[in-house]
Motif scaffolding. Structure first.
Motif, PDB file in Angstrom:
ATOM      1  N   LYS A 120      14.683 -46.786 -10.109  1.00 48.41           N
ATOM      2  CA  LYS A 120      13.267 -46.856 -10.471  1.00 48.41           C
ATOM      3  C   LYS A 120      12.598 -45.502 -10.301  1.00 48.41           C
ATOM      4  O   LYS A 120      13.077 -44.632  -9.568  1.00 48.41           O
ATOM      5  CB  LYS A 120      12.535 -47.893  -9.616  1.00 48.41           C
ATOM      6  CG  LYS A 120      12.956 -49.328  -9.875  1.00 48.41           C
ATOM      7  CD  LYS A 120      12.078 -50.306  -9.107  1.00 48.41           C
ATOM      8  CE  LYS A 120      12.470 -51.750  -9.428  1.00 48.41           C
ATOM      9  NZ  LYS A 120      11.580 -52.722  -8.744  1.00 48.41           N
ATOM     10  N   VAL A 121      11.466 -45.348 -10.978  1.00 45.23           N
ATOM     11  CA  VAL A 121      10.619 -44.171 -10.834  1.00 45.23           C
ATOM     12  C   VAL A 121       9.219 -44.627 -10.439  1.00 45.23           C
ATOM     13  O   VAL A 121       8.886 -45.811 -10.530  1.00 45.23           O
ATOM     14  CB  VAL A 121      10.543 -43.352 -12.143  1.00 45.23           C
ATOM     15  CG1 VAL A 121      11.929 -42.933 -12.611  1.00 45.23           C
ATOM     16  CG2 VAL A 121       9.796 -44.129 -13.239  1.00 45.23           C
ATOM     17  N   ASP A 122       8.396 -43.687 -10.008  1.00 41.49           N
ATOM     18  CA  ASP A 122       6.958 -43.880  -9.922  1.00 41.49           C
ATOM     19  C   ASP A 122       6.331 -43.142 -11.102  1.00 41.49           C
ATOM     20  O   ASP A 122       6.840 -42.096 -11.531  1.00 41.49           O
ATOM     21  CB  ASP A 122       6.384 -43.316  -8.622  1.00 41.49           C
ATOM     22  CG  ASP A 122       6.849 -44.075  -7.395  1.00 41.49           C
ATOM     23  OD1 ASP A 122       7.169 -45.274  -7.525  1.00 41.49           O
ATOM     24  OD2 ASP A 122       6.907 -43.466  -6.306  1.00 41.49           O
ATOM     25  N   ASP A 148       5.904 -47.837  -8.463  1.00 41.38           N
ATOM     26  CA  ASP A 148       4.458 -47.659  -8.314  1.00 41.38           C
ATOM     27  C   ASP A 148       3.897 -46.916  -9.523  1.00 41.38           C
ATOM     28  O   ASP A 148       4.460 -45.906  -9.970  1.00 41.38           O
ATOM     29  CB  ASP A 148       4.127 -46.853  -7.062  1.00 41.38           C
ATOM     30  CG  ASP A 148       4.556 -47.559  -5.787  1.00 41.38           C
ATOM     31  OD1 ASP A 148       4.231 -48.751  -5.640  1.00 41.38           O
ATOM     32  OD2 ASP A 148       5.225 -46.922  -4.955  1.00 41.38           O
ATOM     33  N   PHE A 149       2.785 -47.421 -10.032  1.00 45.14           N
ATOM     34  CA  PHE A 149       2.055 -46.769 -11.118  1.00 45.14           C
ATOM     35  C   PHE A 149       0.665 -46.414 -10.612  1.00 45.14           C
ATOM     36  O   PHE A 149      -0.051 -47.267 -10.075  1.00 45.14           O
ATOM     37  CB  PHE A 149       1.942 -47.696 -12.325  1.00 45.14           C
ATOM     38  CG  PHE A 149       0.913 -47.247 -13.328  1.00 45.14           C
ATOM     39  CD1 PHE A 149       1.164 -46.184 -14.171  1.00 45.14           C
ATOM     40  CD2 PHE A 149      -0.310 -47.887 -13.411  1.00 45.14           C
ATOM     41  CE1 PHE A 149       0.208 -45.762 -15.092  1.00 45.14           C
ATOM     42  CE2 PHE A 149      -1.274 -47.482 -14.321  1.00 45.14           C
ATOM     43  CZ  PHE A 149      -1.014 -46.417 -15.161  1.00 45.14           C
ATOM     44  N   LEU A 263      -5.869 -39.541  -3.074  1.00 45.71           N
ATOM     45  CA  LEU A 263      -5.691 -40.945  -3.394  1.00 45.71           C
ATOM     46  C   LEU A 263      -4.313 -41.204  -3.996  1.00 45.71           C
ATOM     47  O   LEU A 263      -3.659 -42.208  -3.682  1.00 45.71           O
ATOM     48  CB  LEU A 263      -6.792 -41.412  -4.346  1.00 45.71           C
ATOM     49  CG  LEU A 263      -8.198 -41.480  -3.754  1.00 45.71           C
ATOM     50  CD1 LEU A 263      -9.232 -41.705  -4.866  1.00 45.71           C
ATOM     51  CD2 LEU A 263      -8.303 -42.587  -2.703  1.00 45.71           C
ATOM     52  N   VAL A 264      -3.859 -40.309  -4.885  1.00 48.49           N
ATOM     53  CA  VAL A 264      -2.543 -40.469  -5.499  1.00 48.49           C
ATOM     54  C   VAL A 264      -1.453 -40.440  -4.427  1.00 48.49           C
ATOM     55  O   VAL A 264      -0.561 -41.303  -4.391  1.00 48.49           O
ATOM     56  CB  VAL A 264      -2.302 -39.382  -6.557  1.00 48.49           C
ATOM     57  CG1 VAL A 264      -0.836 -39.377  -7.001  1.00 48.49           C
ATOM     58  CG2 VAL A 264      -3.215 -39.594  -7.765  1.00 48.49           C
ATOM     59  N   LEU A 265      -1.514 -39.448  -3.537  1.00 51.47           N
ATOM     60  CA  LEU A 265      -0.508 -39.345  -2.481  1.00 51.47           C
ATOM     61  C   LEU A 265      -0.491 -40.595  -1.604  1.00 51.47           C
ATOM     62  O   LEU A 265       0.580 -41.112  -1.257  1.00 51.47           O
ATOM     63  CB  LEU A 265      -0.775 -38.107  -1.623  1.00 51.47           C
ATOM     64  CG  LEU A 265      -0.448 -36.760  -2.259  1.00 51.47           C
ATOM     65  CD1 LEU A 265      -1.020 -35.621  -1.424  1.00 51.47           C
ATOM     66  CD2 LEU A 265       1.057 -36.585  -2.440  1.00 51.47           C
ATOM     67  N   ASN A 266      -1.658 -41.089  -1.257  1.00 52.24           N
ATOM     68  CA  ASN A 266      -1.726 -42.269  -0.385  1.00 52.24           C
ATOM     69  C   ASN A 266      -1.241 -43.527  -1.081  1.00 52.24           C
ATOM     70  O   ASN A 266      -0.647 -44.411  -0.445  1.00 52.24           O
ATOM     71  CB  ASN A 266      -3.148 -42.458   0.128  1.00 52.24           C
ATOM     72  CG  ASN A 266      -3.495 -41.481   1.241  1.00 52.24           C
ATOM     73  OD1 ASN A 266      -2.625 -40.786   1.764  1.00 52.24           O
ATOM     74  ND2 ASN A 266      -4.774 -41.416   1.591  1.00 52.24           N
ATOM     75  N   ARG A 267      -1.476 -43.638  -2.387  1.00 50.63           N
ATOM     76  CA  ARG A 267      -1.020 -44.831  -3.106  1.00 50.63           C
ATOM     77  C   ARG A 267       0.490 -44.791  -3.348  1.00 50.63           C
ATOM     78  O   ARG A 267       1.146 -45.831  -3.384  1.00 50.63           O
ATOM     79  CB  ARG A 267      -1.761 -44.966  -4.435  1.00 50.63           C
ATOM     80  CG  ARG A 267      -3.249 -45.237  -4.289  1.00 50.63           C
ATOM     81  CD  ARG A 267      -3.545 -46.436  -3.407  1.00 50.63           C
ATOM     82  NE  ARG A 267      -2.923 -47.662  -3.915  1.00 50.63           N
ATOM     83  CZ  ARG A 267      -2.904 -48.815  -3.269  1.00 50.63           C
ATOM     84  NH1 ARG A 267      -3.432 -48.902  -2.055  1.00 50.63           N
ATOM     85  NH2 ARG A 267      -2.348 -49.874  -3.810  1.00 50.63           N
ATOM     86  N   ASP A 269       2.599 -43.517  -1.253  1.00 48.01           N
ATOM     87  CA  ASP A 269       3.240 -43.698   0.050  1.00 48.01           C
ATOM     88  C   ASP A 269       2.258 -44.360   1.011  1.00 48.01           C
ATOM     89  O   ASP A 269       1.733 -43.724   1.926  1.00 48.01           O
ATOM     90  CB  ASP A 269       3.696 -42.339   0.596  1.00 48.01           C
ATOM     91  CG  ASP A 269       4.445 -42.469   1.920  1.00 48.01           C
ATOM     92  OD1 ASP A 269       4.838 -43.604   2.284  1.00 48.01           O
ATOM     93  OD2 ASP A 269       4.634 -41.431   2.587  1.00 48.01           O
ATOM     94  N   PRO A 270       1.985 -45.652   0.827  1.00 46.92           N
ATOM     95  CA  PRO A 270       0.998 -46.326   1.682  1.00 46.92           C
ATOM     96  C   PRO A 270       1.353 -46.277   3.162  1.00 46.92           C
ATOM     97  O   PRO A 270       0.462 -46.153   4.010  1.00 46.92           O
ATOM     98  CB  PRO A 270       1.005 -47.770   1.157  1.00 46.92           C
ATOM     99  CG  PRO A 270       1.527 -47.676  -0.236  1.00 46.92           C
ATOM    100  CD  PRO A 270       2.518 -46.547  -0.217  1.00 46.92           C
ATOM    101  N   GLU A 271       2.641 -46.349   3.486  1.00 44.38           N
ATOM    102  CA  GLU A 271       3.035 -46.342   4.898  1.00 44.38           C
ATOM    103  C   GLU A 271       2.768 -44.997   5.543  1.00 44.38           C
ATOM    104  O   GLU A 271       2.503 -44.918   6.746  1.00 44.38           O
ATOM    105  CB  GLU A 271       4.509 -46.719   5.032  1.00 44.38           C
ATOM    106  CG  GLU A 271       4.806 -48.165   4.642  1.00 44.38           C
ATOM    107  CD  GLU A 271       6.246 -48.533   4.872  1.00 44.38           C
ATOM    108  OE1 GLU A 271       7.015 -47.656   5.339  1.00 44.38           O
ATOM    109  OE2 GLU A 271       6.613 -49.685   4.596  1.00 44.38           O
ATOM    110  N   GLY A 272       2.833 -43.934   4.749  1.00 48.74           N
ATOM    111  CA  GLY A 272       2.579 -42.600   5.283  1.00 48.74           C
ATOM    112  C   GLY A 272       1.207 -42.070   4.917  1.00 48.74           C
ATOM    113  O   GLY A 272       0.965 -40.862   5.028  1.00 48.74           O
ATOM    114  N   ALA A 273       0.313 -42.959   4.496  1.00 46.65           N
ATOM    115  CA  ALA A 273      -1.017 -42.531   4.041  1.00 46.65           C
ATOM    116  C   ALA A 273      -1.787 -41.847   5.163  1.00 46.65           C
ATOM    117  O   ALA A 273      -1.738 -42.271   6.322  1.00 46.65           O
ATOM    118  CB  ALA A 273      -1.797 -43.732   3.520  1.00 46.65           C
ATOM    119  N   LYS A 274      -2.514 -40.804   4.787  1.00 46.68           N
ATOM    120  CA  LYS A 274      -3.340 -40.061   5.730  1.00 46.68           C
ATOM    121  C   LYS A 274      -4.801 -40.454   5.538  1.00 46.68           C
ATOM    122  O   LYS A 274      -5.196 -40.885   4.454  1.00 46.68           O
ATOM    123  CB  LYS A 274      -3.152 -38.568   5.514  1.00 46.68           C
ATOM    124  CG  LYS A 274      -1.720 -38.110   5.759  1.00 46.68           C
ATOM    125  CD  LYS A 274      -1.538 -36.635   5.461  1.00 46.68           C
ATOM    126  CE  LYS A 274      -0.086 -36.221   5.699  1.00 46.68           C
ATOM    127  NZ  LYS A 274       0.133 -34.791   5.373  1.00 46.68           N
TER     128      LYS A 274
END
Length: 286
Positions: A120-122, A148-149, A263-267, A269-274
């Motif tokens: 899969k890709v994002d 993830d999209f 927002l893109v980075l956090n979406r 990688d929700p577990e690593g969201a800052k």
């Protein structure tokens, strides 16, 4: 092309604005390969490569001159191509009929999957780079290949002629974007056969997670609510100004907006969201 050159200059200058994002990646997460580096192998922290999908009248280079290095610096394998080429070739993509562009995206995703050894890709897309992936995921088997999209400046229900004219004026492509050289422009008009098919049932289908980021100051996607998806367990809609009232970005400005990058980075990688930090930002209506 004066305004297009101005926009590219703003893109270059905006790299400075996003420096705090790109430099926060630690030595452990710094990538060993980069944007469109086909030898890149995804890490355990970010197991899906990211495919970037540009907007109408743009190309894969100028649209992501800020976001691609940001993703790369945060440890992602990042890929993009200019799709939907017509009269202007690689200078201005996304002009071909969108169903054709979705088929191009399908081929490119398979190429990325094969090169990286991933199932899969994002996908991260801007403007038409949200509409084309939505069609791909709904009708061309993409739901099984996308994890993830994340879209910004999203458009799933079309835009007015005034919205297309605004984009054409900003890019100095009036004759092309509002004339016969742009099949995607016809697809974007409310009531088009393409939009009727895309909106036959929910746009978001089971499988991938969908995040759609829109701005109230969008004059290209008109109304901006065309970028909001129907509520579903796998859907998150974000109106940018609800997260950051000091952000006045218009449609094109979203591509260089540090708040959007966060927002893109956090979406992805929700577990690593800052923690999200609102930064005053404007592109003077662009």
């Amino acid at each position: 092309m004066a305004k297009l050159r101005t926009f590219l200059t703003v893109l270059l200058l905006s790299i400075l604005a996003s420096t705090t994002l790109t430099t926060t990646a630690s030595a452990e997460t710094a990538p060993s390969s980069g944007w469109n580096d086909w030898s890149c192998r995804p890490s355990n922290a970010h197991p899906e490569p990211v495919v970037l999908v540009h907007g109408m009248g743009a190309n894969h280079w100028d649209n992501f001159l800020t976001l691609a290095p940001t993703l790369r610096a945060n440890g992602y394998c990042v890929y993009s191509q200019t799709y939907g080429k017509t009269l202007l070739g690689g200078l201005a993509g996304g002009l071909a009929p969108m169903a054709d562009s979705a088929a191009e995206l399908s081929t490119f995703v398979d190429r990325v999957r094969a090169a990286t050894g991933t199932s899969k890709v994002d996908i991260v897309g801007h403007s038409e780079g949200t509409t084309v992936p939505a069609y791909y995921m709904k009708y061309l088997g993409g739901a099984a290949k996308v994890d993830d999209f994340v879209g910004f400046g999203s458009n799933f229900k079309g835009t007015t002629l005034n919205g297309l004219a605004t984009l054409a004026e900003a890019l100095k492509l009036q004759g092309l974007l509002t004339g016969a050289g742009c099949g995607a422009c016809t697809d974007y008009l409310p009531g088009s056969a393409f939009l009727a098919e895309l909106n036959d049932g929910p746009v978001a289908v089971p499988g991938p997670t969908y995040t759609s980021i829109v701005t109230r100051y969008d004059t290209v996607v008109s109304p901006y609510t065309s970028g909001l998806l129907a509520p579903a367990p796998n859907v998150t809609n974000i109106v940018l100004q609800d997260r950051c009232g000091l952000d006045f970005a218009g449609h094109l400005g979203l591509a260089i907006d540090p708040n959007v990058a966060q927002l893109v980075l956090n979406r992805l990688d929700p577990e690593g969201a800052k923690p999200f930090r609102c930064r005053p930002f404007t592109t003077l209506g662009i």
